[in-house]
Design a protein around this motif. Sequence first.
Motif, PDB file in Angstrom:
ATOM      1  N   TYR A  69       0.951  -1.382  -0.340  1.00  0.00           N
ATOM      2  CA  TYR A  69      -0.003  -0.498   0.257  1.00  0.00           C
ATOM      3  C   TYR A  69       1.011   0.942  -0.241  1.00  0.00           C
ATOM      4  N   ASP A  70       0.453   1.915  -1.455  1.00  0.00           N
ATOM      5  CA  ASP A  70       1.953   3.382  -1.162  1.00  0.00           C
ATOM      6  C   ASP A  70       2.747   3.022  -0.697  1.00  0.00           C
ATOM      7  N   GLY A  71       3.198   1.943  -1.838  1.00  0.00           N
ATOM      8  CA  GLY A  71       4.648   2.127  -1.899  1.00  0.00           C
ATOM      9  C   GLY A  71       5.593   1.263  -0.891  1.00  0.00           C
ATOM     10  N   GLU A  72       4.074   0.732   0.055  1.00  0.00           N
ATOM     11  CA  GLU A  72       5.564   0.362   1.460  1.00  0.00           C
ATOM     12  C   GLU A  72       5.179  -1.336   1.507  1.00  0.00           C
ATOM     13  N   TYR A  73       5.643  -2.625   1.689  1.00  0.00           N
ATOM     14  CA  TYR A  73       4.967  -3.663   2.375  1.00  0.00           C
ATOM     15  C   TYR A  73       4.409  -3.968   3.800  1.00  0.00           C
ATOM     16  N   TYR A  74       3.356  -4.428   4.105  1.00  0.00           N
ATOM     17  CA  TYR A  74       3.212  -4.738   5.447  1.00  0.00           C
ATOM     18  C   TYR A  74       2.177  -5.936   5.497  1.00  0.00           C
ATOM     19  N   ASN A  75       3.027  -6.269   6.955  1.00  0.00           N
ATOM     20  CA  ASN A  75       3.132  -7.755   7.148  1.00  0.00           C
ATOM     21  C   ASN A  75       2.151  -7.539   7.980  1.00  0.00           C
ATOM     22  N   LEU A  76       0.778  -8.087   8.112  1.00  0.00           N
ATOM     23  CA  LEU A  76      -0.771  -8.049   8.394  1.00  0.00           C
ATOM     24  C   LEU A  76      -0.199  -9.011  10.169  1.00  0.00           C
ATOM     25  N   GLY A  77       0.840 -10.497   9.533  1.00  0.00           N
ATOM     26  CA  GLY A  77       0.421 -11.916  10.814  1.00  0.00           C
ATOM     27  C   GLY A  77       0.899 -11.180  11.731  1.00  0.00           C
ATOM     28  N   ILE A  78       1.762 -10.466  12.112  1.00  0.00           N
ATOM     29  CA  ILE A  78       1.926 -10.378  13.617  1.00  0.00           C
ATOM     30  C   ILE A  78       0.901  -9.324  14.176  1.00  0.00           C
ATOM     31  N   PRO A  79      -0.020  -8.148  14.009  1.00  0.00           N
ATOM     32  CA  PRO A  79      -0.902  -7.047  14.577  1.00  0.00           C
ATOM     33  C   PRO A  79      -2.148  -8.525  14.273  1.00  0.00           C
ATOM     34  N   VAL A  80      -1.961  -9.302  12.457  1.00  0.00           N
ATOM     35  CA  VAL A  80      -3.552  -9.807  13.510  1.00  0.00           C
ATOM     36  C   VAL A  80      -2.961 -11.063  14.593  1.00  0.00           C
ATOM     37  N   GLY A  81      -2.559 -11.378  14.218  1.00  0.00           N
ATOM     38  CA  GLY A  81      -2.173 -13.100  15.330  1.00  0.00           C
ATOM     39  C   GLY A  81      -1.842 -12.586  16.750  1.00  0.00           C
ATOM     40  N   PHE A  82      -1.499 -11.286  17.390  1.00  0.00           N
ATOM     41  CA  PHE A  82      -1.209 -11.206  18.819  1.00  0.00           C
ATOM     42  C   PHE A  82      -3.054 -10.369  18.951  1.00  0.00           C
ATOM     43  N   SER A  83      -3.624  -9.946  18.409  1.00  0.00           N
ATOM     44  CA  SER A  83      -5.221  -9.490  17.774  1.00  0.00           C
ATOM     45  C   SER A  83      -5.526  -9.753  18.368  1.00  0.00           C
ATOM     46  N   PHE A  84      -5.398 -11.670  17.826  1.00  0.00           N
ATOM     47  CA  PHE A  84      -6.153 -12.916  17.738  1.00  0.00           C
ATOM     48  C   PHE A  84      -5.967 -13.524  19.126  1.00  0.00           C
ATOM     49  N   SER A  85      -4.901 -13.533  19.640  1.00  0.00           N
ATOM     50  CA  SER A  85      -4.171 -13.900  20.768  1.00  0.00           C
ATOM     51  C   SER A  85      -4.795 -13.362  21.894  1.00  0.00           C
ATOM     52  N   ALA A  86      -5.042 -12.192  22.064  1.00  0.00           N
ATOM     53  CA  ALA A  86      -5.767 -10.941  22.993  1.00  0.00           C
ATOM     54  C   ALA A  86      -7.002 -11.363  22.875  1.00  0.00           C
ATOM     55  N   PHE A  87      -7.714 -11.785  21.687  1.00  0.00           N
ATOM     56  CA  PHE A  87      -9.148 -12.395  21.927  1.00  0.00           C
ATOM     57  C   PHE A  87      -9.133 -13.825  22.303  1.00  0.00           C
ATOM     58  N   ILE A  88      -8.416 -14.660  22.572  1.00  0.00           N
ATOM     59  CA  ILE A  88      -7.975 -15.634  23.080  1.00  0.00           C
ATOM     60  C   ILE A  88      -8.597 -15.477  24.303  1.00  0.00           C
ATOM     61  N   SER A  89      -7.448 -15.145  25.320  1.00  0.00           N
ATOM     62  CA  SER A  89      -7.823 -14.308  26.593  1.00  0.00           C
ATOM     63  C   SER A  89      -8.518 -13.579  27.412  1.00  0.00           C
ATOM     64  N   LEU A  90      -9.607 -12.855  26.732  1.00  0.00           N
ATOM     65  CA  LEU A  90     -10.192 -12.174  26.764  1.00  0.00           C
ATOM     66  C   LEU A  90     -11.707 -12.822  26.604  1.00  0.00           C
ATOM     67  N   ILE A  91     -11.368 -13.845  26.369  1.00  0.00           N
ATOM     68  CA  ILE A  91     -12.673 -14.614  25.415  1.00  0.00           C
ATOM     69  C   ILE A  91     -12.550 -16.508  27.293  1.00  0.00           C
ATOM     70  N   ILE A  92     -11.782 -16.345  27.619  1.00  0.00           N
ATOM     71  CA  ILE A  92     -10.983 -16.894  28.697  1.00  0.00           C
ATOM     72  C   ILE A  92     -11.422 -16.485  30.146  1.00  0.00           C
ATOM     73  N   PHE A  93     -10.974 -14.923  30.257  1.00  0.00           N
ATOM     74  CA  PHE A  93     -11.659 -14.116  30.941  1.00  0.00           C
ATOM     75  C   PHE A  93     -12.890 -13.754  31.276  1.00  0.00           C
ATOM     76  N   ILE A  94     -13.467 -13.072  29.929  1.00  0.00           N
ATOM     77  CA  ILE A  94     -15.524 -13.383  30.385  1.00  0.00           C
ATOM     78  C   ILE A  94     -15.641 -15.253  30.618  1.00  0.00           C
ATOM     79  N   LEU A  95     -15.578 -15.798  30.189  1.00  0.00           N
ATOM     80  CA  LEU A  95     -16.088 -17.023  30.464  1.00  0.00           C
ATOM     81  C   LEU A  95     -15.415 -17.276  31.806  1.00  0.00           C
ATOM     82  N   SER A  96     -14.231 -17.410  32.342  1.00  0.00           N
ATOM     83  CA  SER A  96     -14.189 -17.348  34.085  1.00  0.00           C
ATOM     84  C   SER A  96     -15.116 -16.713  34.474  1.00  0.00           C
ATOM     85  N   ALA A  97     -14.998 -15.478  34.698  1.00  0.00           N
ATOM     86  CA  ALA A  97     -15.418 -14.947  35.688  1.00  0.00           C
ATOM     87  C   ALA A  97     -17.104 -15.250  35.384  1.00  0.00           C
ATOM     88  N   ILE A  98     -17.838 -15.363  34.538  1.00  0.00           N
ATOM     89  CA  ILE A  98     -19.027 -15.431  34.317  1.00  0.00           C
ATOM     90  C   ILE A  98     -19.621 -17.210  35.309  1.00  0.00           C
TER      91      ILE A  98
END
Length: 164
Positions: A43-72
């Motif tokens: 994009y705009d003459g640069e290459y972006y690797n989405l694997g790292i931010p999307v992977g960390f976002s997904f990992s945070a989501f997994i931890s959030l789900i564990i927190f929500i389920l365990s809290a409930i």
Amino acid sequence: MNEKKLVLSRYYIYVIIGSILIFMISLSVAPFAPLDEPKVYAYDGEYYNLGIPVGFSFSAFISLIIFILSAIILWGNKNVLYNIIIDSSALSFIILNYINYYFIWDVWRPYIMFLPFFVLIKYNGATAMQLDLGQIVLIIFLYRFYRFYKKSKSSRPLSGPDLQ
């Protein structure tokens, strides 16, 4: 009094250890993050690797789900292990959430401003305001810490035959 501090410090050592375990489990599922786009795009003459931010976002989501389920399911239970699971998943999510914001900033270099309960992100003329679940979980985590601290501090010492 020192015994109560020891119990409190031991509890939070276990919370930190549990948080590291949940952190590692969550990071191990990062490669399975669903990507709608290719992992690397130009994009705009640069290459972006989405694997790292999307992977960390997904990992945070997994931890959030564990927190929500365990809290409930486990909130209010007197079992120490259940409370360690709740607090560990909260701490793991908080850490992963802000590492995720760092990687977003590192990849795209947007303007990021943390507001109470929200994050303002400006990038390439577009502005987005999103709810920061990390702040909400941090408040819950600190509330639980404060409540546990007050409970351990205010309990009266045993007297008479209860001492033995």
